[in-house]
Design a protein around this motif. Structure first.
Motif, PDB file in Angstrom:
ATOM      1  N   HIS A 126       0.838  -1.196   0.000  1.00 36.01           N
ATOM      2  CA  HIS A 126       0.000   0.000   0.000  1.00 36.01           C
ATOM      3  C   HIS A 126       0.875   1.249   0.000  1.00 36.01           C
ATOM      4  O   HIS A 126       1.715   1.441   0.881  1.00 36.01           O
ATOM      5  N   LEU A 127       0.671   2.108  -1.016  1.00 40.28           N
ATOM      6  CA  LEU A 127       1.417   3.362  -1.136  1.00 40.28           C
ATOM      7  C   LEU A 127       0.534   4.403  -1.807  1.00 40.28           C
ATOM      8  O   LEU A 127      -0.401   4.056  -2.537  1.00 40.28           O
ATOM      9  N   PRO A 128       0.800   5.704  -1.588  1.00 39.40           N
ATOM     10  CA  PRO A 128       0.109   6.740  -2.363  1.00 39.40           C
ATOM     11  C   PRO A 128       0.456   6.613  -3.843  1.00 39.40           C
ATOM     12  O   PRO A 128       1.512   6.086  -4.208  1.00 39.40           O
ATOM     13  N   PHE A 194      -8.769  15.788   5.152  1.00 44.70           N
ATOM     14  CA  PHE A 194      -8.215  15.409   3.861  1.00 44.70           C
ATOM     15  C   PHE A 194      -7.163  14.315   3.999  1.00 44.70           C
ATOM     16  O   PHE A 194      -6.558  14.139   5.058  1.00 44.70           O
ATOM     17  N   ARG A 195      -6.961  13.621   2.886  1.00 50.60           N
ATOM     18  CA  ARG A 195      -5.917  12.612   2.802  1.00 50.60           C
ATOM     19  C   ARG A 195      -4.554  13.298   2.733  1.00 50.60           C
ATOM     20  O   ARG A 195      -4.441  14.505   2.580  1.00 50.60           O
ATOM     21  N   GLU A 196      -3.496  12.470   2.782  1.00 45.06           N
ATOM     22  CA  GLU A 196      -2.134  12.986   2.789  1.00 45.06           C
ATOM     23  C   GLU A 196      -1.720  13.463   1.401  1.00 45.06           C
ATOM     24  O   GLU A 196      -2.350  13.119   0.402  1.00 45.06           O
ATOM     25  N   GLN A 197      -0.642  14.235   1.360  1.00 43.41           N
ATOM     26  CA  GLN A 197      -0.064  14.682   0.091  1.00 43.41           C
ATOM     27  C   GLN A 197       0.365  13.459  -0.715  1.00 43.41           C
ATOM     28  O   GLN A 197       0.966  12.532  -0.191  1.00 43.41           O
ATOM     29  N   ARG A 202      -6.935  13.076  -3.151  1.00 41.23           N
ATOM     30  CA  ARG A 202      -6.679  14.497  -2.876  1.00 41.23           C
ATOM     31  C   ARG A 202      -6.215  15.220  -4.139  1.00 41.23           C
ATOM     32  O   ARG A 202      -6.633  16.352  -4.414  1.00 41.23           O
ATOM     33  N   LYS A 203      -5.343  14.578  -4.917  1.00 34.28           N
ATOM     34  CA  LYS A 203      -4.824  15.199  -6.130  1.00 34.28           C
ATOM     35  C   LYS A 203      -5.955  15.493  -7.114  1.00 34.28           C
ATOM     36  O   LYS A 203      -5.994  16.556  -7.741  1.00 34.28           O
ATOM     37  N   GLU A 226      -4.029   9.956   6.972  1.00 30.89           N
ATOM     38  CA  GLU A 226      -3.589   9.073   5.888  1.00 30.89           C
ATOM     39  C   GLU A 226      -4.592   7.963   5.592  1.00 30.89           C
ATOM     40  O   GLU A 226      -4.797   7.593   4.442  1.00 30.89           O
ATOM     41  N   ASN A 227      -5.205   7.423   6.635  1.00 29.14           N
ATOM     42  CA  ASN A 227      -6.031   6.223   6.487  1.00 29.14           C
ATOM     43  C   ASN A 227      -7.491   6.567   6.228  1.00 29.14           C
ATOM     44  O   ASN A 227      -8.111   7.298   6.994  1.00 29.14           O
TER      45      ASN A 227
END
Length: 302
Positions: A126-128, A194-197, A202-203, A226-227
């Motif tokens: 699991h990664l952005p 919001f979610r993380e960068q 989010r993007k 993040e979660n």
């Protein structure tokens, strides 16, 4: 040279860490180090820089790496063809996935793939989305599933499935009125989580805001988490609202715990993509897994 030495060498090049390479290969670090030392003795050259904290390949190591990858790929292809001849498929498929695909798209598909290929080991990370794309470019990962795509010309993207983002709120009287009308003045007054960068969700939202001449700075953000499951818990507790995939809250919407609202003038549809390096060959099992995902999700959409 033997295959064990080359596999060890390629794992160190991939993970840039002796401990991670040893873990991946199920070897002890002394055994792994012995493989590299013996390989360097045989080739009469230094392959791995050990003088800094960051493991890297020497110029000689970089030359060997290109051939080692091809040799191991040829070995894998031969094994696959023999397995195919015997009617059995043995091996490992590793995939990196962003949050929504990992939690809400892939589990059912992984189970289906396992039923068809029970002797194949599946490994998911699991990664952005941004980190996955970086990992595919650096050859740390061969396959990834992301919620946004890059224009980098070394990457190949395959569209898998459509997703829709929405404003997710608690199912309380406070937010019921948004069913009638939802204005920009309403939106800027809300407390957002919001979610993380680097998150694809989010993007995509930031891109939609930009097209409407707004940014996150126009909104009242109370937390970055993040979660996704933690965000959902915070929404239920009344901490705030969020922009989430409808896939992530499908059960809560059915149970009447959340409201989901479309935001006027914001295009919040997106796609999930399977990404791999355009100029690095996938193993036969990876190709089979890729084709399985594409076909299964295409079938779901029809």
């Amino acid at each position: 040279m033997d295959f064990k030495q080359l596999e060890t060498f390629c794992a160190i090049a991939k993970y840039k860490s002796y401990s991670k390479a040893a873990e991946h290969l199920f070897l002890t670090q002394p055994t792994l180090s012995s493989h590299i030392i013996n390989l360097e003795k045989e080739l009469k050259t230094t392959l791995v820089n050990r003088s800094s904290k960051q493991i890297s390949l020497t110029p000689a190591g970089q030359i060997l790496y290109q051939y080692a990858v091809d040799l191991l790929s040829l070995k894998t292809n031969a094994q696959f063809k023999l397995d195919e001849y015997r009617g059995t498929f043995v091996g490992q498929v590793e995939i990196a996935a962003s949050t929504i695909p990992e939690q809400y798209v892939l589990p059912e598909l992984l189970c289906q793939f396992h039923q068809e290929y029970p002797d194949v080991t599946l490994s998911m990370h699991h990664l952005p989305s941004e980190k996955i794309i970086e990992g595919v470019l650096s050859e740390e990962y061969n396959l990834g599933i992301v919620g946004s795509r890059s224009t980098h010309n070394h990457l190949a993207f395959h569209e898998l499935v459509t997703d829709e983002l929405a404003l997710i709120t608690p199912a309380s009287e406070k937010y019921r009125r948004f069913r009638e009308t939802l204005t920009w003045s309403d939106l800027v007054s809300l407390p957002y989580i919001f979610r993380e960068q680097g998150s694809g969700t989010r993007k995509r939202f930031e891109t939609a805001l930009k097209r409407s001449h707004h940014t996150l700075k126009d909104l009242r953000v109370v937390a970055y988490i993040e979660n996704t499951e933690v965000i959902k818990t915070c929404i239920r507790k009344g901490m705030g609202v969020s922009i989430l995939s409808r896939r992530a809250v499908e059960q809560e919407l059915k149970e009447g715990l959340f409201y989901a609202f479309d935001i006027p003038d914001l295009e919040l549809h997106r796609h999930f993509y399977l990404v791999h390096h355009k100029y690095r060959s996938l193993s036969p099992l990876e190709v089979r897994f890729r084709d399985f995902l594409i076909e299964a999700l295409r079938h779901q959409a029809t």
